[in-house]
Design a protein around this motif. Structure first.
Motif, mmCIF file in Angstrom:
data_model
loop_
_atom_site.group_PDB
_atom_site.id
_atom_site.type_symbol
_atom_site.label_atom_id
_atom_site.label_comp_id
_atom_site.label_asym_id
_atom_site.label_seq_id
_atom_site.Cartn_x
_atom_site.Cartn_y
_atom_site.Cartn_z
ATOM 1 N N MET A 1 0.848 -1.199 0.000
ATOM 2 C CA MET A 1 0.000 0.000 0.000
ATOM 3 C C MET A 1 0.881 1.246 0.000
ATOM 4 O O MET A 1 1.772 1.399 0.839
ATOM 5 C CB MET A 1 -0.896 0.016 1.241
ATOM 6 C CG MET A 1 -1.900 1.158 1.256
ATOM 7 S SD MET A 1 -2.813 1.279 2.821
ATOM 8 C CE MET A 1 -3.655 -0.302 2.819
ATOM 9 N N LYS A 2 0.593 2.186 -0.920
ATOM 10 C CA LYS A 2 1.446 3.347 -1.113
ATOM 11 C C LYS A 2 1.530 4.232 0.135
ATOM 12 O O LYS A 2 2.592 4.746 0.479
ATOM 13 C CB LYS A 2 0.937 4.150 -2.307
ATOM 14 C CG LYS A 2 1.811 5.347 -2.656
ATOM 15 C CD LYS A 2 1.275 6.080 -3.868
ATOM 16 C CE LYS A 2 2.147 7.286 -4.192
ATOM 17 N NZ LYS A 2 1.632 8.041 -5.368
ATOM 18 N N TRP A 3 0.399 4.420 0.816
ATOM 19 C CA TRP A 3 0.354 5.333 1.962
ATOM 20 C C TRP A 3 0.344 4.578 3.296
ATOM 21 O O TRP A 3 -0.140 5.087 4.290
ATOM 22 C CB TRP A 3 -0.881 6.225 1.853
ATOM 23 C CG TRP A 3 -0.743 7.263 0.782
ATOM 24 C CD1 TRP A 3 -0.862 7.068 -0.558
ATOM 25 C CD2 TRP A 3 -0.437 8.643 0.952
ATOM 26 N NE1 TRP A 3 -0.663 8.242 -1.242
ATOM 27 C CE2 TRP A 3 -0.401 9.232 -0.337
ATOM 28 C CE3 TRP A 3 -0.199 9.458 2.064
ATOM 29 C CZ2 TRP A 3 -0.138 10.584 -0.538
ATOM 30 C CZ3 TRP A 3 0.053 10.806 1.867
ATOM 31 C CH2 TRP A 3 0.093 11.354 0.594
ATOM 32 N N LYS A 4 0.884 3.392 3.298
ATOM 33 C CA LYS A 4 0.840 2.547 4.497
ATOM 34 C C LYS A 4 1.478 3.243 5.702
ATOM 35 O O LYS A 4 0.887 3.311 6.781
ATOM 36 C CB LYS A 4 1.527 1.210 4.226
ATOM 37 C CG LYS A 4 1.574 0.288 5.438
ATOM 38 C CD LYS A 4 2.327 -0.997 5.125
ATOM 39 C CE LYS A 4 2.456 -1.879 6.366
ATOM 40 N NZ LYS A 4 3.218 -3.115 6.080
#
Length: 536
Positions: A1-4
């Motif tokens: 996930m990019k914004w993890k």
């Protein structure tokens, strides 16, 4: 996930900063002062005039009070609502530090920077407070950050950076006044002098920044001047000059006061940042670190020169210092170098000292006879007789913290990254449990008796007044209205048109009884005496 990482940091910050905000009463002066201004905004429905005791309060512009008033409108007037804006500021600040760190270095640096800030004492505690500075500091930091990007990069985003720098500069002015622009200007001038006064940007970029700053700041300053004339601006500037030149309200401290506050209060990040100020520090190849040093020294020197010294005046140094701390630590981690011996010893000594304090404070409050036998001051003795609620094991918090510090120092020899996270998370966890467990014990002996008295008078057709000491507690906790607002000098209390209920410290009893021999004693607790004066 990019914004993890971002999502996890937001959730973790919310978990740290939002619980227990309403556990303890607001503290005099500043917390109650600001919350009272927000309460009066709601009561009078006048959002453009900052008031205290329903009289103009020209020390601060309204932005922070707007945030508190909106919070109170949503959650009710109380401690939680008064402190919630700063808890939100904490979440935003941690997110911002991570994103900037990730952009200029990498995600690991961003996480390190965020956790060092979370895991240091004063930076963490301010996000659980109801004072102005956290939002002001974030606005100044972001304004300088975007100014740095304008000068250092000059890319296609230059005008956007100028707009953002102006926006945050204007918000800083709306939060704490012209000092918001002054800090930005002085930091820029320091950079400019070190760079031989070279042209920083195109005139059109500078103009964009100036127009946005002016537009945002005049949203209130300009409208207030238009509607009511320049009186507020004149009084505001006059007060700020007086604050700088004279030790207002007794806040007179030695020149080095803020140096000690930052060094000792920002543990452990302050200790980790010290090598960055050495002339041979390799991190100076990072241009942003120079801007952070400029900002750090501007704030520290400016408020050291100021004759009025209050602990949070130097809080703007925390953000640049945290970057320098992260930079020093990150370089050591990447080079697989152990923390220098002198830093290990310092961290161990100061950490144990803090742990001992956290251990002894609850023990002494649970065994107050020991203190009573050694203290002669009547007010302090009275404080120590106030009831204190406790579970009995609060002293263990300090011992656990000492264990965390020892483990972190031992780990720092071989696994510095693990050591820093243990120390940061251990400090954050300690502060998290201190708020609901130890702080209420301290508050109960310092001010709770007076606060409880004022709360008991809510809704009564009486005047409330502290005598011989400055306080805003009677206004906020007594829920004073314009009809029960008492503006009479404390030497003319017996000329009021309705009963006056008075709180005074018991070391002022003799003076008070001489002035008002007809006053009726209605109670005494926790170092405070409470009297009633009937109208003539």
């Amino acid at each position: 996930m990019k914004w993890k990482n971002e999502i996890l940091l937001i959730l973790f910050s919310a978990l740290l900063f939002m619980p227990f905000l309403g556990t303890v009463h607001l503290f005099d002066w500043d917390e109650i002062n600001f919350a009272e201004s927000a309460r009066e905004m709601l009561l009078t429905n006048n959002w453009f005039l900052v008031q205290v005791n329903f009289e103009p309060f020209w020390e601060k512009p309204p932005l922070f009070f707007w945030l508190q008033a909106l919070s109170m409108k949503a959650f009710g007037i109380g401690e939680f609502a008064a402190r919630l804006p700063n808890a939100i500021c904490g979440i935003v600040t941690v997110f911002v530090l991570y994103r900037i760190g990730k952009q200029h270095h990498n995600a690991r640096f961003g996480l390190l920077w965020a956790f060092l800030y979370i895991g240091s004492f004063l930076p963490h505690l301010y996000f659980k407070s109801g004072i102005i500075d956290p939002w002001f500091n974030l606005f100044i930091f972001l304004s300088i950050y975007f100014l740095y990007r304008i000068i250092q990069f000059g890319d296609r985003l230059t005008y956007l950076n100028a707009i953002l720098a102006g926006l945050f500069s204007g918000l800083a002015i709306l939060t704490k006044g012209p000092v918001g622009f002054l800090l930005l200007l002085l930091t820029f001038l320091v950079w400019w002098s070190f760079n031989r006064f070279k042209k920083p940007a195109k005139f059109s970029v500078v103009l964009t920044f100036g127009v946005v700053t002016l537009a945002v700041s005049t949203f209130w300053f300009g409208l207030e001047t238009w509607n009511n004339g320049p009186w507020f601006l004149v009084e505001f500037i006059s007060y700020q000059i007086d604050l700088f030149l004279n030790p207002v309200a007794g806040h007179k401290q030695p020149f080095f006061y803020h140096f000690l506050v930052v060094l000792m209060g920002c543990f452990p990040l302050s200790v980790l940042a010290i090598p960055s100020f050495h002339r041979g520090f390799q991190g100076d190849s990072d241009r942003f670190s120079k801007w952070m040093k400029y900002l750090f020294w501007v704030v520290l020197i400016l408020f050291s020169i100021s004759t009025t010294k209050i602990v949070h005046y130097s809080s703007m140094t925390y953000l640049p210092l945290s970057y320098l701390s992260a930079l020093v630590t990150f370089r050591l981690i990447m080079s697989k170098t152990a923390l220098p011996k002198w830093q290990r010893i310092w961290i161990l000594f100061q950490g144990i000292l803090i742990g001992v304090g956290l251990t002894l404070a609850p023990i002494l409050l649970m065994n107050r006879n020991y203190l009573l036998s050694r203290i002669s001051d009547p007010f302090v003795r009275g404080n120590l007789t106030a009831p204190v609620d406790y579970f009995g094991w609060e002293w263990m918090i300090g011992l656990i913290y000492i264990s965390v510090v020892i483990i972190a120092v031992i780990k720092s020899k071989t696994r510095l990254k693990q050591s820093v996270y243990i120390l940061s998370l251990g400090t954050a966890a300690t502060l998290f449990v201190t708020m609901p467990l130890i702080v209420p014990m301290i508050e109960s002996i310092s001010q709770r008796s007076a606060v409880t008295f004022f709360k008991a008078q809510q809704g009564k057709d009486v005047y409330l007044k502290p005598y011989g000491y400055k306080s805003y507690a009677h206004l906020f906790y007594g829920k004073v209205t314009p009809e029960t607002s008492h503006k009479m000098d404390q030497h003319k209390l017996d000329n009021a048109d309705k009963p006056v209920l008075i709180s005074l410290k018991i070391n002022r009893l003799e003076q008070f009884n001489k002035a008002y021999p007809n006053a009726i004693l209605i109670g005494e607790q926790g170092g405070f005496a409470f009297y009633k004066l009937n109208p003539p």
